[in-house]
Design an enzyme around this catalytic site. Structure first.
Site, PDB file in Angstrom:
ATOM      1  CG  ASN A   1      56.854  -8.218 -33.430  1.00  0.00           C
ATOM      2  OD1 ASN A   1      56.422  -7.884 -32.325  1.00  0.00           O
ATOM      3  ND2 ASN A   1      56.423  -9.295 -34.071  1.00  0.00           N
TER       4      ASN A   1
ATOM      5  CD  GLU B   1      53.193 -11.390 -33.231  1.00  0.00           C
ATOM      6  OE1 GLU B   1      53.835 -10.329 -33.104  1.00  0.00           O
ATOM      7  OE2 GLU B   1      53.670 -12.504 -32.976  1.00  0.00           O
TER       8      GLU B   1
END
EC number: 3.5.99.6
Length: 249
Positions: A134, A141
């Site tokens: 991702n 993140e």
């Protein structure tokens, strides 16, 4: 960005180890920022090989990117255990020069502040990074905002699924971690981003050729003046056209 594409991860690891050797031999107090996971293992193997051929690592300081919350250093899936297995136990890096976040700290905020103090005291000369499917670097993140300092992060479901291959059950994968922030990563003198395998091709293309976006954290590396992206052919397949030219951004 400099882009280097190798036939195998093994060959790529030798190249990254050569970059590290240049830093180690050119400075009296070299600091390496280190990553975990399967991607940097060829680099660690090659660096161990250089050490066995005479490269002294006793003056090297290491600062790791992250650690799971709730796993003691002795747990076989902790990043402390990973580093001991793949690098520290195989070289003469001194234990007092090794820095890894304490995922068992009672006060996580204090631990994050302590780790920022460590980073300020030891500016990183070469930062090694992997990249998540991702786009995460460290455990930064995708989000609306990327935090600059060391912080506690809730791992995204895709990160948990990806890391589940290292655990007996997906339920055993920790859901939180301590990670170095993007500011410390970008303050490194030199950065190497490593990626291997076809599953990384799409995110590498987005990180290297796409816009700088917080939902693709690795794209922020485009803002750094000295980044080398080290790939195998499978992970690089989205970067080049049929003539072998780098695609336009």
């Amino acid at each position: 960005m400099n882009i280097r594409v190798f036939d195998t991860p093994h060959d790529a690891g030798i190249y990254v180890a050569a970059l590290a050797e240049q830093v180690i031999q050119s400075r009296p107090d070299p600091v390496l920022g280190l990553a975990t996971g399967s991607t940097p293992i060829p680099f660690y193997d090659a660096l161990v090989g250089l050490h066995r051929c005479g490269l002294d690592l006793s003056h090297v300081t290491t600062i790791n990117l992250d650690e799971y919350i709730g796993l003691p250093p002795t747990h076989e899936q902790s990043y402390a255990h990973f580093m001991h297995t793949h690098l520290f136990s195989r070289t003469n890096i001194r234990s007092e020069n090794i820095h890894i976040p304490n995922g068992m700290a009672d006060d996580l905020a204090a631990e994050c502040a302590r780790y920022d103090d460590v980073i300020r005291a030891h500016p990183i000369h070469l930062q090694i990074l992997g990249i998540g499917v991702n786009g995460h670097i460290g455990f930064n993140e995708p989000d609306d905002l990327l935090l600059s300092k060391t912080h506690v992060v809730e791992l995204r479901p895709e990160t948990v699924r990806s890391n589940a291959r290292f655990f007996e059950r997906i339920e055993d994968v920790p859901r939180r971690a301590i990670t170095m922030g993007v500011q410390a990563i970008l303050q490194a003198d030199q950065i190497v981003l490593m990626a291997f395998g076809p599953e990384k091709a799409d995110i590498i293309a987005r990180a290297v050729l796409g816009e700088v976006r917080t939902d693709v954290p690795a794209s922020i590396l485009q803002l750094h003046k000295r980044v080398t992206v080290v790939l195998d052919r499978a992970s690089a397949q989205g970067l080049f056209d049929e003539a072998g030219r780098l695609r336009a951004k």
